[in-house]
Write an enzyme that holds these catalytic residues in place. Sequence first.
Site, PDB file in Angstrom:
ATOM      1  N   SER A 173       0.849  -1.188   0.000  1.00 43.10           N
ATOM      2  CA  SER A 173       0.000   0.000   0.000  1.00 43.10           C
ATOM      3  C   SER A 173       0.887   1.241   0.000  1.00 43.10           C
ATOM      4  O   SER A 173       1.836   1.343   0.774  1.00 43.10           O
ATOM      5  CB  SER A 173      -0.929   0.003   1.219  1.00 43.10           C
ATOM      6  OG  SER A 173      -0.201  -0.083   2.427  1.00 43.10           O
ATOM      7  N   ASP A 215      -5.777  -1.256   6.311  1.00 47.73           N
ATOM      8  CA  ASP A 215      -6.514  -2.418   6.821  1.00 47.73           C
ATOM      9  C   ASP A 215      -7.749  -2.688   5.958  1.00 47.73           C
ATOM     10  O   ASP A 215      -8.071  -3.835   5.652  1.00 47.73           O
ATOM     11  CB  ASP A 215      -6.930  -2.184   8.273  1.00 47.73           C
ATOM     12  CG  ASP A 215      -5.770  -1.731   9.142  1.00 47.73           C
ATOM     13  OD1 ASP A 215      -4.633  -2.180   8.893  1.00 47.73           O
ATOM     14  OD2 ASP A 215      -5.991  -0.916  10.055  1.00 47.73           O
TER      15      ASP A 215
END
Length: 314
Positions: A220, A252
């Site tokens: 990410s 998340d």
Amino acid sequence: MILTVTLNPSLDRAMEIDSLARGAVIRAASAHLDPGGKGVNVSRALLANGVPSRAVLPSGGDEGAQLVHLLQAEGVDLIAVPIAGRTRSNITLAEPDGTVTKINESGPVLTATEFAAVTEAVLTAAGAARWVVACGSLPPGLSGPAFGELCARLVAAGVRLAVDTSGPALRAAAEAGAALLKPNREELAEAVGTPLRSLGDVVDAATRLRDWGAGAVLASLGADGAVLVDSDGVVVGESPVAQPKSTVGAGDALLAGFLAAGARGADALAEGLAWGAAAVSLPGSRMPGPDDLIRNTVRLHPRPDLVRPLLPQG
């Protein structure tokens, strides 16, 4: 069912403020108290979108009791292992321009006996899970090799293991043969010991983690989106957010969406990006539900320009 493991969970209090001024008295425009910890957030995101999940975590003190209460109120299927220490509390300050300041406690010491109890709870529950997702920082007292041993036991039991952590624990998870690693830019750079300045650097670093034993790497990259490197090759994508409110929990949510969509290939990456962008659009550490997802803003690049520079880090 997807089982999550959060070894250092928290209570997360997020406040929206006009601006952060050192030494001043600042009044919050709004405040939210949410359950915290990466694995906890993955479970919350999955459940918000109708995907069965169970969370395993250590819990101690009044803060731990409050964390359990908040999770139960959200309908999270929970295995809370009692510990002597006090569950940590974190504070997030969010400004209107999207700037986020976080103050995180280190968390309680997890003794060898307490870690053994958590390990047994995880191994017992893992048999009913299609994925086990171990996320977040390690608590004081727990070493990278000890975490690696947990990962190795899960892999040896035939469990598909996804890990989102940092430092020695990330390498230990790779060497244990985790099926999926989800580092952010800083964690990936730390793992390979070199700055990441371009998409090519990210792909090279992810490839090193795969060389160490990981099956796939989902990196990410904040505003630069995300990069998936697996046995099928490389896919890059992003999902711009017009009005970001909080980046807390965005990674998340990305991981949760990726797992919910099958954890393989461009379609799963696109779904993960939509979930991550939705989390950025929400205050505090709220996890997105179906009404928050906007999939038509996701852009995928199956043949990415690997020389493209990454945005400067703030």
